[in-house]
Write an enzyme that holds these catalytic residues in place. Structure first.
Site, PDB file in Angstrom:
ATOM      1  N   ASP A 139       0.616  -1.091   0.532  1.00  0.00           N
ATOM      2  CA  ASP A 139      -0.185  -0.469  -0.073  1.00  0.00           C
ATOM      3  C   ASP A 139       0.822   1.130   0.165  1.00  0.00           C
ATOM      4  OD1 ASP A 139      -2.232   2.220   0.119  1.00  0.00           O
ATOM      5  OD2 ASP A 139      -2.145   1.289   2.695  1.00  0.00           O
ATOM      6  N   ASP A 158      -1.705  -1.056  -3.625  1.00  0.00           N
ATOM      7  CA  ASP A 158      -2.758  -0.190  -4.776  1.00  0.00           C
ATOM      8  C   ASP A 158      -0.807  -0.813  -5.831  1.00  0.00           C
ATOM      9  OD1 ASP A 158      -0.201   1.604  -3.797  1.00  0.00           O
ATOM     10  OD2 ASP A 158      -1.439   2.227  -2.702  1.00  0.00           O
ATOM     11  N   ASP A 179      -5.173 -10.624 -15.125  1.00  0.00           N
ATOM     12  CA  ASP A 179      -6.558 -12.062 -15.069  1.00  0.00           C
ATOM     13  C   ASP A 179      -7.029 -11.267 -15.492  1.00  0.00           C
ATOM     14  OD1 ASP A 179      -7.245 -14.252 -13.478  1.00  0.00           O
ATOM     15  OD2 ASP A 179      -6.127 -13.304 -11.378  1.00  0.00           O
ATOM     16  N   ASP A 202      -9.487 -16.782 -16.474  1.00  0.00           N
ATOM     17  CA  ASP A 202     -10.358 -17.445 -15.122  1.00  0.00           C
ATOM     18  C   ASP A 202     -11.366 -18.174 -15.752  1.00  0.00           C
ATOM     19  OD1 ASP A 202     -11.050 -16.733 -11.814  1.00  0.00           O
ATOM     20  OD2 ASP A 202     -12.783 -16.349 -13.001  1.00  0.00           O
ATOM     21  N   GLU A 214      -7.460 -21.781 -16.485  1.00  0.00           N
ATOM     22  CA  GLU A 214      -7.878 -22.231 -14.947  1.00  0.00           C
ATOM     23  C   GLU A 214      -9.157 -22.850 -15.026  1.00  0.00           C
ATOM     24  OE1 GLU A 214      -9.047 -20.414 -10.086  1.00  0.00           O
ATOM     25  OE2 GLU A 214     -10.306 -19.551 -12.456  1.00  0.00           O
ATOM     26  N   HIS A 221      -3.805 -17.154  -4.833  1.00  0.00           N
ATOM     27  CA  HIS A 221      -5.219 -16.319  -3.940  1.00  0.00           C
ATOM     28  C   HIS A 221      -6.890 -17.277  -3.805  1.00  0.00           C
ATOM     29  CE1 HIS A 221      -6.601 -16.555  -8.188  1.00  0.00           C
ATOM     30  NE2 HIS A 221      -8.098 -16.121  -7.740  1.00  0.00           N
ATOM     31  N   ASP A 222      -6.909 -18.101  -3.981  1.00  0.00           N
ATOM     32  CA  ASP A 222      -7.387 -19.607  -3.919  1.00  0.00           C
ATOM     33  C   ASP A 222      -7.328 -20.801  -2.954  1.00  0.00           C
ATOM     34  OD1 ASP A 222      -9.454 -18.184  -5.136  1.00  0.00           O
ATOM     35  OD2 ASP A 222      -9.215 -19.275  -6.959  1.00  0.00           O
TER      36      ASP A 222
END
Length: 578
Positions: A36, A44, A113, A221, A280, A352-353
């Site tokens: 950040d 960011d 992504d 995705d 994915e 991230h999953d």
């Protein structure tokens, strides 16, 4: 530890020409949690720019950004309001261009992504689609009336019995028109209807817009869900039944999936070399992956498959049980063999999953460093392109998740509410969520031992893992025996060794529940990879490897013979006859 990772002696004559991404390493950034720059507690683009030297030192070749598009953030940015912009929480388009230029100046590539199975319900396309049954964009999404004979909105009136990945029905009633729209994920993520050629044309135009801007490819995705059986039939109910069923048979690798991907390739990627496309694909099989990744078919370069992510689960991800090593070996070896002659593997433990692998398959306590480096060695020495998720190179661990108030992810929150409403004990529900929750991967990156781990000067959007004072980038870069420097050595080994990139894979010790062992061979060079998946010593007997060269290990002091100490990993080298 062995610091000399260069492997001499491979024969270039036996190595065919390979695409650039075969010996590359990809690093995934979850922007909200990476760095950040302005103190608002949310990572960011400027924060990412400020940390590019860390990634260049690590040695990675490609950065993959999780979504940074404008979004209501119902599903952490995977619900996109506008495909051709940057969410103000992350920055601006100009700031993105500056980041892209800096990434390229650091000798790396940047992959976006791509989330095109669904949009946000706040996207202009969907707002127009839901405006009326006569809207020109009505069939850009999947709309259906209530089940015949039932009143819209009553239980069981949904057009099919499909369940959502995020609990409940996959159908949401829209009061304005009295019809339901399909959403395989959140109700705020309506599925696009790829049967409509206008949808496909709009998606391809958007992709070309980003490539013209200079990005180097896409991670796509749930891309194998874009083709659905147009009949949208009811799914078979498994087990004791229930209101909602798994409709995957009608939308995973559907009837036109190869046609759609080949069309995308023609329309978007023709004449654009040096790109990376990875799809994915939940539920994809080895045989399907051979088709998707066959270069002659021009669909995608590689796929993310999930078989190895289910080896410690029962019927659902919340039914978690200890890892059985032979199951893990069997599934990874099957994919190595299946894509040996056609296509290409992607290699990952984390994203991230998924929860943190050192907590999942390793020991995040006493043996955190050893088990993290062992797991990394085993993965990176397989044939395929490795993906490193932010913080993995530090050995970051699962979060404590001490109460439901610490959950931020829609999947876990919805599951908790559903199970508690059904009468289950809240503490038992939280206990089932804790080891597998996606929140484990999304805690802020741990940069140093200062407040909030150096991630932000403000209040972080998600709690920082309390072990940040010990596990952080500053401490690890200063320690030559750290997880970070082991990842550097692994990446350097891949960059210098054609055997690591192209060598044949042979699994050894198939039935051993403690040791993962395999060889990689190219020409007259053979590598032996050993990993001890336990906190106990392990005996290893393999003929012909006595006195072989130790190329890489995660213990400073070499061991005699092939026996392994707790969570030890070693890579040996020998020359063999052709």
């Amino acid at each position: 530890m062995c610091s000399d990772t260069r492997v001499e002696g491979w024969d270039a004559d036996v190595a065919p020409t390979t695409p650039w991404w075969a010996d590359a390493v990809v690093y995934q950034i979850y922007p909200r949690s990476f760095a950040d720059s302005d103190g608002d507690g949310i990572g960011d683009l400027a924060g990412i720019r400020s940390r590019l030297d860390h990634l260049r030192t690590l040695g990675v070749d490609v950065l993959w950004l999780s979504p940074v598009y404008p979004s209501p953030q119902d599903d952490a940015g995977y619900d996109i309001r506008d495909y051709q912009g940057i969410d103000p929480v992350f920055g601006t388009l100009e700031g993105f261009d500056e980041l892209l230029a800096d990434v390229h100046a650091h000798g790396m590539k940047l992959v976006m992504d791509l989330v095109v199975n669904h949009t946000s319900d706040e996207h202009a396309w969907f707002e127009e689609s839901r405006a009326s049954k006569d809207s020109p964009k009505r069939d850009w999404y999947w709309w259906r009336p209530a089940r015949e004979g039932l009143e819209p909105g009553t239980p069981g009136a949904e057009p099919t019995n499909w369940g959502s990945f995020f609990s409940g029905s996959a159908w949401q009633l829209d009061d304005a028109t009295g019809e339901y729209y399909l959403h395989l994920f959140s109700r705020k993520q309506p599925d696009l209807n790829w049967e409509n050629p206008e949808v496909r044309q709009a998606v391809c135009a958007m992709m070309r817009w980003w490539l013209d801007r200079g990005v180097d490819g896409f991670r796509m995705d749930v891309i194998n869900m874009i083709s659905k059986d147009p009949a949208l039939p009811d799914a078979h109910v498994v087990g004791s039944g229930g209101l909602f069923a798994d409709g995957g048979a009608y939308y995973l690798c559907g009837p036109r999936i190869h046609e759609f991907l080949q069309e995308m390739s023609r329309e978007v990627f023709t004449g654009r070399p040096e790109l990376l496309t990875v799809g994915e694909m939940p539920g994809v099989t080895v045989d399907e992956a051979r088709l998707f990744t066959d270069p002659a078919r021009r669909e995608v370069d590689m796929v993310f498959q999930f078989e190895h992510m289910g080896v410690d689960q029962g019927l659902t991800k919340w039914d978690h049980h200890p890892l059985k090593l032979t199951d893990l070996k069997a599934t990874l070896a099957r994919w190595q063999a299946g894509l040996a002659d056609v296509g290409w593997n992607s290699l990952y433990w984390n994203n991230h999953d998924q929860p943190r692998v050192v907590s999942r398959f390793g020991d995040d306590g006493e043996h955190r460093v050893r088990s993290a480096t062992m797991l990394a060695t085993v993965l990176h020495l397989h044939r395929g392109t490795p993906y490193v998720y932010q913080g993995e190179e530090l050995g970051m661990t699962n979060a404590p998740l001490r109460s439901v108030d610490e959950l931020r992810d829609i999947e876990s929150i919805n599951h908790y509410r559903q199970e508690v409403a059904a009468g289950r004990d809240p503490e038992q529900v939280l206990a089932s969520i804790r080891p597998m929750a996606r929140d484990n991967a999304r805690t802020p990156m741990q940069w140093d031992a200062s407040p909030h781990a150096g991630f932000t000067t403000g209040t972080p959007w998600s709690e920082v893992n309390p072990n940040y004072t010990e596990v952080n980038a500053a401490a690890e870069t200063a320690d030559p025996d750290s997880v970070f420097h082991h990842y550097r050595r692994l990446i350097a080994l891949r960059h210098s060794s054609r055997t690591v990139v192209l060598g044949d894979f042979t699994l050894l010790l198939h039935d051993d529940e403690q040791v993962y062992a395999f060889t990689r061979r190219l020409g007259n060079e053979e590598l032996l990879v050993l990993g001890n998946f336990s906190g106990s010593d392990a005996e290893v007997e393999l003929e012909g490897w006595e006195g072989s060269e130790l190329v890489l290990g995660n213990y400073r002091e070499p061991a005699e013979g092939l026996g392994l100490r707790p969570w030890e990993a070693r890579v040996h080298r020998r020359e063999v006859g052709r």
